[in-house]
Motif scaffolding. Structure first.
Motif: not given
Lengths: 555, 507
Positions: A294-295, A351-352, A354-359
């Protein structure tokens, strides 16, 4: 994926949640993959996206899950023996071999509950049971069944009973021909010499699975208090699971669950089984795996909280050995791998949140050479004032061959929805001509091209086909000539720095003497010419048409 | 007011002629008297009309002219007058009258019929004598005699004196006059025309700039005629990219700039690649004839993949070495060989994982055609395009997957509000759906994504996480361009393609 109808009031009452309708909708979507498609007053239409969670395909299951997620108490189920035994005859081993049964007592059935039970039974048979082939459910008035021994047995087609909704007795063969469910599911018993039935001690036939029940014993009404439930099918695990979750929904309505002894001579220990079975399974999962997938940096207590929310029982959480042991509830057959539990943790976390992370992987992007080549060709064609068009790759034999005056082979689908889309194109030309037909009233001149895949039969290839990318260009107006299209082809080839030759050829779609093969590297890679008036007539065209089509992969 | 300088020389010439001849002249008179050719006048009048300088009123008018018989009467007078004159003093016989009055047989018969009917003569014993009303008639004027000489040429009704017009029906009846109708075009100046007329003058201006004028410097010291630069112009049918394909091209450029390498796969695939490798159980509804097009049942060749097929069989049945329990059903290798039309581009992604040139870490994408047996209507097509992307790398997590989706929705889709919704796909876990907020449309699902399950990656020898996502680009295109009917995208409407407008350069 199934769509069910539930009463909003019922859902609120069962879940005990005093949420607004909007919040209910949001919770169903964000925790249970249940997409509310429509609400009309009290009636809610819900699409269940997760085909592996049949436990959620009923209002009782949805309500139960919501209670747990929002921290409310949930029912604990207990099972007592019913004293009923179902004997499975060995002559069913190759017909519909598996059965699981239960008795549920003390039901208070209302009109709404009855509707809900029937809907759930239908959805399970239809979707999870693959149109009743893999599993189907039957529900009976337990009090009308005589004796403690029920037999599941294959009998001859001339046996008789009164099927649901009918008044007179019919033979099993007649039922398959005349009863609506018989007509619908007859193919499941096609070619059998014996048909499966349930028979009680008084020798009355209770039902003919997976077709229909008996009108006398197999009819559940508002007056029914005690139910006998059976599931039959081709795979024991699926049959048992279907029975389990169905019985669970009845228990949620206040039913008391009693088990049934199953006497097989080909399943289980010493041929004995017992159903239903509400047995959880044990899963081990590494906390480090959860966080790596999940990171996130979840702590053990956080994980425990999230798991509990999703109805897992954490029996051990051990950071030293990097181990969490959970009990997976019996109704979760979808948990195949630890990663399935990881998803539940993520859903519980939201899900919302969880902070999105740019690859941060640095890679070099690029197009395939074939795309670059096609883009270059498109650019040149456009520069020559050709309009790009886009056709479907599926078309009809009529367009590919009959109207083009040709004969040939194309790849044909076995199950087309319409003959108009039944064959993969073996050339783009017929579709371009069809395009001109559709646009015959649009202003002239018309200059169009298309570049894209075509498919030819090739028995030697692993997938039996050869796919090529073709370019097809066409010009039509009252004074269109061969020279005009030849200029375009020559200019294109010059721009691409390719040397081609044109060799006279005969082709039934073209005027003889005005048609040539396009030769590149001594190989024929396409055709150019003026379309024959017969073909023009076939496509209702009134202006001359000149075209070329080439295999651009060969360039 | 119109700038007189934009007028073409022809227009000026016509206007000057009108000025001289006076407003209200007919086109015919203009043609006669201006000395200009008919075609020049027609062109100039057309241009002047378009510019709103003059208007031409059309009127249908009657006109009259002598017949052949009439011509003789015009010369000699009306036959009945001549007849009466001949017998004014004494009665005469038929032949005598014919001779004396110089009447041919037709004239004589017509005159005698008319005179008798009007009771101007009487016949007795082979002789004809004049009656008293006949004598009275001779004393009155004969309008016909005044009118006939006027009609040697076509004369419009309006040009015939009022008192004489009444004779026309009689003359027509007698076959002395013929009639027809013709359209008269009369030129009138508009208010605008009246304003500019005084300013119109002819001077030598350069019209078309020709090589001769340039080379021989003929332009020096001269002025150029001004053009009406806001006049409508004929359209050009340009060659351009199909609108949707141009959008796809833009998407590809965006993906490249984000470091993605393009991949492709065949349209005709085996169920093995489309389904089995993606851990879709063989009795999954999405594998049935209602959801997938079959070319042939079990006709494909998987010899090259024998050991992989064995492995996949185990993965489905009991999870093999993936740590999974598997689907627990008997796997049928024949079904793997079903030849089908690819139903999703994830088949391309998974095949990439099998390829020898796969790079780890790596980013790949494809935009290509997929097929579903759906009846075509405004929201269903039986073939359409999908975008599929994968990123492989040891440090890839669910957060990076959400990051990619967010980046894509915002950068490529130009969307501001997004939402992640739990989803279900047999081949990914965790799975997520990307929902975006579109003004006026609300929340719309535009794609699905997830991390490939171990049951998908491990049998292929991939040990790093693979994040995968697919987007319905057709929907994105339609939303951006306000297209409600899916069929429009694969438009067979040349007019639509020609007239399609791009709102901005960002596709």
């Amino acid at each position: 994926m199934p769509t069910i109808e539930v009463s909003l009031k019922d859902l609120k009452k069962l879940s005990g949640l005093k949420f607004s309708t909007e919040k209910i909708k949001e919770s169903l979507l964000m925790y249970l993959k249940a997409d509310v498609e429509k609400i009309e007053r009290d009636k809610m239409s819900i699409k269940l996206e997760d085909t592996n969670r049949p436990d959620l395909w009923c209002v009782e299951g949805l309500a139960r899950a919501l209670r747990k997620i929002f921290g409310k108490s949930v029912k604990k189920y207990s099972i007592k023996p019913s004293g009923i035994t179902v004997h499975v005859d060995k002559n069913l081993k190759n017909i519909r071999p598996y059965v699981a049964c239960a008795v549920v007592k003390n039901m208070k059935i209302t009109e709404d509950i009855l509707k809900s039970i029937i809907q759930y039974q239908e959805k399970l048979g239809e979707n999870y049971g693959r149109k009743r082939a893999k599993v189907a459910l039957g529900v009976y008035d337990f009090d009308k069944i005589k004796g403690k021994k029920i037999r599941y047995i294959g009998v001859k087609p001339d046996e008789k009973f009164t099927p649901l909704g009918f008044k007179e007795e019919m033979t099993l063969t007649e039922i398959l021909k005349k009863h609506p469910k018989g007509i619908e599911y007859a193919k499941l018993l096609k070619g059998r010499k014996l048909y499966p039935v349930f028979i009680d001690e008084s020798k009355q036939i209770l039902s003919m699975p997976p077709i229909t029940n008996s009108e006398t014993t197999g009819k559940v009404t508002k007056r029914t208090k005690n139910l006998f439930v059976e599931a039959t099918g081709t795979d024991f695990e699926t049959v048992l699971h279907t029975l389990n979750i169905f019985v669970m929904s009845l228990a949620e309505r206040g039913g008391k669950v009693f088990s049934v002894r199953l006497k097989y001579n080909y399943v289980g220990e010493c041929g004995f089984e017992r159903s239903p079975k509400f047995k959880s399974s044990i899963f081990q999962i590494k906390p480090s795996y959860i966080n790596k997938t999940l990171g996130l940096g979840l702590t053990l207590p956080e994980m425990r909280k999230l798991l509990t929310k999703m109805d897992y029982k954490v029996t051990r959480a051990d950071s030293i050995n990097d181990l969490i042991v959970v009990e997976v509830p019996f109704y979760r057959k979808d948990i195949m791998h630890a990663v399935d539990i990881v998803e539940d943790i993520a859903i519980a976390y939201d899900y919302n949140n969880i902070e999105p992370l740019e690859p941060r992987i640095a890679t070099k992007g690029g197009l395939l050479d074939e795309t670059k080549k096609q883009d270059l060709i498109r650019e040149i064609m456009i520069g020559m004032q050709f309009q790009e068009i886009l056709s479907f790759t599926l078309t009809s034999k009529e367009i590919l061959f009959d109207k083009m005056n040709t004969k040939g082979k194309s790849i044909e689908v076995i199950n087309p929805i319409s003959s108009n889309y039944s064959n993969l194109r073996n050339a783009i030309l017929p579709l371009v001509i069809k395009f001109l037909e559709i646009n015959k009233t649009v202003e002239f001149p018309q200059r169009v091209f298309e570049i894209g895949p075509i498919v030819l039969p090739d028995p030697k290839a692993y997938n039996n086909v050869n796919q090529e990318n073709h370019l097809c260009a066409a010009v039509t107006h009252s004074k269109a000539t061969f020279t005009e299209i030849k200029s375009a082809l020559d200019t294109l080839m010059k721009q691409l720095d390719k040397e081609i030759k044109i060799k006279h050829t005969k082709h039934p779609s073209f005027i003889e003497g005005r048609c040539g093969e396009i030769i590149f590297n001594k190989k024929s890679i396409g055709i150019i010419g003026e379309i024959h008036p017969q073909v023009l007539e076939n496509f209702n065209l009134e202006n001359p048409v000149v075209v070329f089509e080439i295999n651009v992969d060969a360039l | 007011m119109i700038d007189v300088d934009i007028l073409h020389d022809l227009e000026k010439k016509v206007l000057l002629a009108i000025k001289e001849l006076g407003e209200g002249i007919t086109v015919n008179i203009l043609k006669e008297k201006s000395g200009l050719s008919e075609s020049d006048i027609n062109r100039a009048l057309e241009w002047l009309k378009e510019k709103g300088i003059l208007k031409i009123e059309e009127d249908i008018k009657e006109r009259f002219k002598l017949t052949e018989v009439g011509e003789k009467c015009a010369e000699k007078g009306m036959p009945e007058k001549r007849f009466l004159n001949a017998i004014k003093d004494k009665p005469l016989g038929f032949q005598e009258i014919q001779k004396k009055a110089d009447l041919d047989k037709n004239e004589f018969n017509a005159a005698i019929g008319f005179l008798k009917k009007e009771d101007l003569i009487q016949i007795s014993e082979g002789k004809i004598s004049i009656t008293s009303s006949g004598k009275k008639r001779l004393e009155n004027p004969w309008r016909e005699d005044d009118l006939l000489p006027m009609l040697k040429d076509w004369l419009y009704l309006a040009e015939i004196p009022l008192g004489l017009r009444e004779a026309l029906p009689f003359l027509e009846e007698r076959g002395l006059v013929e009639q027809d109708e013709t359209t008269i075009k009369t030129i009138y100046l508009t208010d605008e025309g009246k304003k500019i007329l005084p300013k119109v003058k002819l001077e030598e201006k350069i019209d078309l700039l020709t090589p001769k004028i340039i080379v021989e410097k003929l332009w020096k010291g001269k002025t150029f005629r001004k053009y009406n630069i806001s006049a409508p112009s004929p359209p050009i049918f340009l060659g351009k990219k199909q609108p949707y394909l141009k959008f796809v091209e833009g998407l590809k450029q965006k993906l490249i700039s984000l470091g993605f390498q393009e991949m492709k796969g065949p349209l005709v695939e085996l169920a093995f690649f489309n389904n089995d490798l993606l851990f879709m159980p063989q009795d999954h509804p999405a594998r049935e004839i209602h959801d997938i097009y079959f070319i042939k049942r079990a006709g494909g060749d998987l010899k090259k993949y024998k050991s992989l097929l064995d492995k996949i069989e185990k993965v489905h049945e009991d999870g093999w070495e993936t740590g999974s329990k598997g689907w627990r059903y008997p796997f049928d290798k024949r079904k793997s060989k079903d030849i089908i039309l690819r139903s999703h581009t994830t088949a391309v992604s998974v095949k990439k994982l099998l390829s020898k040139d796969l790079k780890i870490p790596g980013k790949y994408f494809t935009i290509d055609r997929v097929y579903r047996p759906d009846v075509i209507d405004w929201k269903h097509l039986t073939e359409f395009d999908q975008l599929d992307g994968i990123i492989l790398g040891d440090e890839m997590t669910f957060r990076e997957l959400l990051g990619v989706l967010k980046m894509f929705a915002m950068e490529v889709g130009g969307v501001k509000k997004i939402k992640f919704v739990p989803g279900y796909f047999p081949f990914t876990e965790p799975s997520v759906e990307l929902h975006v907020y579109m003004k006026g449309k609300g929340w719309i699902e535009i794609g699905g994504a997830g991390i490939f399950r171990p049951e998908v990656t491990l049998p292929l020898g991939i040990e790093v996480p693979v994040i995968a996502w697919g987007l319905g680009i057709l929907r994105l295109f339609m939303t951006k361009h306000n297209i409600n009917d899916m069929r429009q995208v694969f438009s067979t409407d040349l007019k639509w393609i020609r007239e399609f407008r791009w709102k901005n350069a960002n596709n």
